[in-house]
Design an enzyme around this catalytic site. Structure first.
Site, PDB file in Angstrom:
ATOM      1  CG  ASP A   1     -12.787   4.315 -11.913  1.00 20.00           C
ATOM      2  OD1 ASP A   1     -12.468   5.062 -10.985  1.00 20.00           O
ATOM      3  OD2 ASP A   1     -11.940   3.584 -12.264  1.00 20.00           O
TER       4      ASP A   1
ATOM      5  CG  ASP B   1      -5.841   1.471 -10.905  1.00 18.44           C
ATOM      6  OD1 ASP B   1      -6.805   2.428  -9.735  1.00 18.44           O
ATOM      7  OD2 ASP B   1      -5.924   2.089 -11.409  1.00 18.44           O
TER       8      ASP B   1
END
Ligand code: GLA
Length: 419
Positions: A160, A219
């Site tokens: 990430d 997201d």
């Protein structure tokens, strides 16, 4: 001992090594990623979309058991991936450890369990000093973390982009992801590298050399069409994300995939929305990483997720992402060139009303600029298979008349008929 005797003694091991090299993906040399481990879009499960930080070893074991029992493993879902929050503190030498309260048996035991079920296991880390949920990140520990993952037997890493600095001080994404690639490479165990950088540095332009998939945007959230603000970024619904993907189409292919984010299939309110989402991600040649509760999975959602024909569209060996052949604010037609001259055609109803479909195929004649493949319904005749029912829906010599439910997708395989 004569040399030939020595060789004989080592032959079984040598054969094992050849076998491992052939089936476990080619070893990477420095500056290269592992080859041959994501020739079709990766399939599996990830904890984040449903559980967020509420994960522990029992959940992972139960999920792996469920994937075997419900047929998902045999349908191709191989990776059982833990997202954020599995991490505890580093040990005194700097090696990362699992959160001891949630993973009391340790990560090696969990990986062994998942492997014993014929599945593979993935972890999550971050290119910053901390992950998004403020667990230890890998910055400055890349080689140590990669070594630890390989000791545990980890097969997949989602990496990430939180806490990587801001403005001028932000890490260079290509450099950061290349560093973890090289670290994994040095550790030697083949690992799928999932670049989760949200698209800021255009990872589609450099990701193919670095990882096996890259997130193209922010997201996903479990709604059909919506946008939720989180201060400096927005999470997006299924259609919001889908509508952005065509721009990246030319970058996807075997070993390097656009990742529109993990599936919300099972988390959307209606069966139509769940299957529409699944079909759209299949058409996009997107990784199929399921993000729902597999232990208490609805039977009908399971049927969607294990639909062999739709999975075959996603896993088609050409690895070509679909393109729009006809788009309106209400109904879209999408086409995905498949191996052997076949096509997948999906019809999307964006609206909240059922719609009548009357598809007179020559209206949809199209040329794919990327591959040069041509849909010419005057010249060619295709047999049509409805991939939801598994039944024939006639041929392209006749118009297709049907209805499509609200927020749903019809998906077909077109197979070229001999003239
Ligand atoms: C970011 C990622 C998500 C998830 C969370 C975990 O938001 O984009 O997919 O991994 O972090 O904290």
């Amino acid at each position: 001992m004569p040399c030939s005797q020595q060789l004989k003694n080592h032959l079984p091991r040598f054969h094992l090594l050849l076998f491992l090299l052939a089936f476990a993906g080619a070893p990477a040399s420095f500056g290269e990623k592992f080859a041959g481990i994501a020739d079709t879009p990766p399939m599996g499960w990830n904890s984040w979309n449903h559980y967020e930080c509420e994960i522990d070893e029992n959940l992972v074991r139960e999920t792996a058991d469920a994937m075997v029992a419900n047929g998902m493993r045999d349908a191709g879902y191989l990776y059982v991936n833990l997202d954020d929050c599995w991490q505890g503190e580093r040990d005194k030498d700097g090696f990362i450890r699992a959160d001891a309260a949630r993973f009391p048996s340790g990560m090696k035991a969990l990986a062994d369990y998942v492997h014993s079920k014929g599945l593979k296991i993935g972890l999550y880390s971050d290119a910053g000093k901390m992950t998004c949920a403020k667990r230890p990140g890998s910055q400055g520990y890349e080689y140590q973390d990669a070594l630890q993952y390989s000791r545990w037997g980890i097969d997949y890493l989602k990496y990430d982009w939180c806490h990587t600095g801001e403005g001028e001080a932000q890490r260079n994404a290509r450099e950061a992801y290349s560093t973890i690639r090289d670290a994994l490479n040095a550790a030697g165990r083949p690992v799928i590298l999932s670049i989760c950088e949200w698209g800021g540095s255009k990872p589609w332009e450099w990701g193919a050399e670095v990882g096996h998939l890259w997130r193209t945007g922010p997201d996903i959230v479990n709604c059909w069409q919506c946008q939720y603000g989180h201060g400096i970024w927005d999470s997006l619904g299924v259609l919001n994300i889908f509508d952005q993907q065509e721009a990246y189409r030319s970058y996807a292919g075997p070993g390097h995939w656009n990742d529109p984010d993990m599936l919300e299939v099972g988390n959307l309110p209606t069966l139509s929305e769940n299957r529409a989402h699944f079909a759209l991600w299949a058409m996009l040649a997107a990784p199929l990483i399921v993000g729902t509760d597999l232990v208490n999975l609805d039977e009908n959602v399971l049927k969607v997720l294990t639909n062999k024909d739709v999975i075959a569209v996603n896993q088609d060996k050409l690895g070509i992402q679909a393109f729009g052949i006809f788009k309106t604010p209400t109904i879209d037609y999408w086409a995905k060139p498949l191996d052997g001259g076949d096509w997948a055609i999906a019809i999307l109803n964006r609206t909240d009303e059922p719609r009548e479909i009357h598809a007179n195929w020559p209206v949809f004649n199209a040329v794919d600029d990327l591959t040069g493949r041509v849909l010419d319904f005057y010249r060619d005749k295709y047999a049509i298979k409805d991939l939801w029912t598994g039944k024939s829906a006639g041929t392209t010599a006749e118009p297709l008349k049907t209805t499509i439910d609200a927020r749903d997708v019809l998906i077909y395989r077109f197979s070229l008929q001999p003239q």
